[in-house]
Design a protein around this motif. Structure first.
Motif, short mmCIF file in Angstrom:
data_model
loop_
_atom_site.label_atom_id
_atom_site.label_comp_id
_atom_site.label_asym_id
_atom_site.label_seq_id
_atom_site.Cartn_x
_atom_site.Cartn_y
_atom_site.Cartn_z
N LYS A 73 0.83 -1.21 0.00
CA LYS A 73 0.00 0.00 0.00
C LYS A 73 0.86 1.25 0.00
N LYS A 74 1.97 1.22 0.73
CA LYS A 74 2.85 2.38 0.82
C LYS A 74 3.42 2.77 -0.55
N VAL A 75 3.69 1.77 -1.40
CA VAL A 75 4.21 2.09 -2.74
C VAL A 75 3.08 2.38 -3.73
N GLY A 76 1.83 2.33 -3.25
CA GLY A 76 0.70 2.70 -4.09
C GLY A 76 0.24 1.62 -5.05
N ALA A 77 0.64 0.39 -4.81
CA ALA A 77 0.26 -0.70 -5.72
C ALA A 77 -1.17 -1.16 -5.47
N ALA A 78 -1.85 -1.54 -6.54
CA ALA A 78 -3.13 -2.23 -6.40
C ALA A 78 -2.80 -3.66 -5.98
N ILE A 79 -3.57 -4.21 -5.06
CA ILE A 79 -3.27 -5.52 -4.49
C ILE A 79 -4.36 -6.51 -4.88
N TYR A 80 -3.95 -7.61 -5.48
CA TYR A 80 -4.85 -8.70 -5.85
C TYR A 80 -4.46 -9.92 -5.03
N ARG A 81 -5.42 -10.51 -4.34
CA ARG A 81 -5.18 -11.67 -3.48
C ARG A 81 -6.04 -12.82 -3.96
N THR A 82 -5.41 -13.97 -4.20
CA THR A 82 -6.20 -15.11 -4.66
C THR A 82 -7.16 -15.62 -3.61
N ASP A 83 -6.89 -15.36 -2.31
CA ASP A 83 -7.83 -15.79 -1.28
C ASP A 83 -9.09 -14.93 -1.27
N LEU A 84 -8.99 -13.69 -1.75
CA LEU A 84 -10.15 -12.79 -1.80
C LEU A 84 -10.72 -12.66 -3.21
N ASN A 85 -9.83 -12.57 -4.21
CA ASN A 85 -10.26 -12.32 -5.58
C ASN A 85 -10.42 -13.59 -6.40
#
Length: 171
Positions: A73-85
């Motif tokens: 989050k600090k580097v501003g990246a969008a985060i995709y998680r296979t456990d959620l997405n």
């Protein structure tokens, strides 16, 4: 793709690889499922990921860790998680355009939606020719060149010069 690397590996890569080779990165697979001892602020500053994909499912390790998520989050990246997405698919065109689609929803932070398409890439900048590879006949030649000891990954390192196989030649 860094696999299950940990901080010692990324620290070594930062010492041997120019930052221009490491980033920016459009799509980055998190180290070791978002483990605490994987990605670091220093490594991510070099890699500069725009999108991070974390391959993770139910586990007893707490992956992804709060520390790793905070770094992304600090580097501003969008985060995709296979456990959620669910399944995260990255489709890349020859032009460099890419789309990220997920089975369930979008990336975290509201900065990514599925699908997402990157802007066209600028024309490639010519890269100067790499210098000729360095080779030493023996450790005496390495010492004469003032390069001893040589670490694995440095120009001139060769297994034949590393008698004990510890990654340090002509020690």
């Amino acid at each position: 793709m860094t696999g299950d690397s940990e901080t010692p590996e990324t620290t070594a890569w930062l010492k041997t690889l120019p930052a221009s080779l490491l980033g920016p990165t459009d799509v980055y697979k998190s180290i070791h499922h978002g483990a605490k001892n994987g990605d670091s602020a220093r490594w991510l500053a070099a890699v500069r990921p725009k999108n991070v994909v974390i391959g993770v499912g139910p586990n007893n390790y707490g992956h992804p860790t709060a520390e790793a998520l905070a770094l992304y989050k600090k580097v501003g990246a969008a985060i995709y998680r296979t456990d959620l997405n669910g399944t995260v698919t990255v489709t890349v065109q020859k032009s460099g355009q890419f789309a990220i689609t997920t089975q369930n929803g979008t990336g975290v932070k509201g900065t990514a939606t599925a699908p997402r398409t990157a802007p066209p890439r600028p024309a490639p900048v010519p890269v100067p020719a790499a210098p000729a590879p360095v080779s030493y006949a023996n450790c005496a030649a390495v010492r004469a060149a003032g390069k001893a000891p040589l670490l694995r990954g440095q120009p001139g390192y060769a297994p034949k010069l590393d008698r004990d196989g510890d990654g340090v030649a002509c020690e």
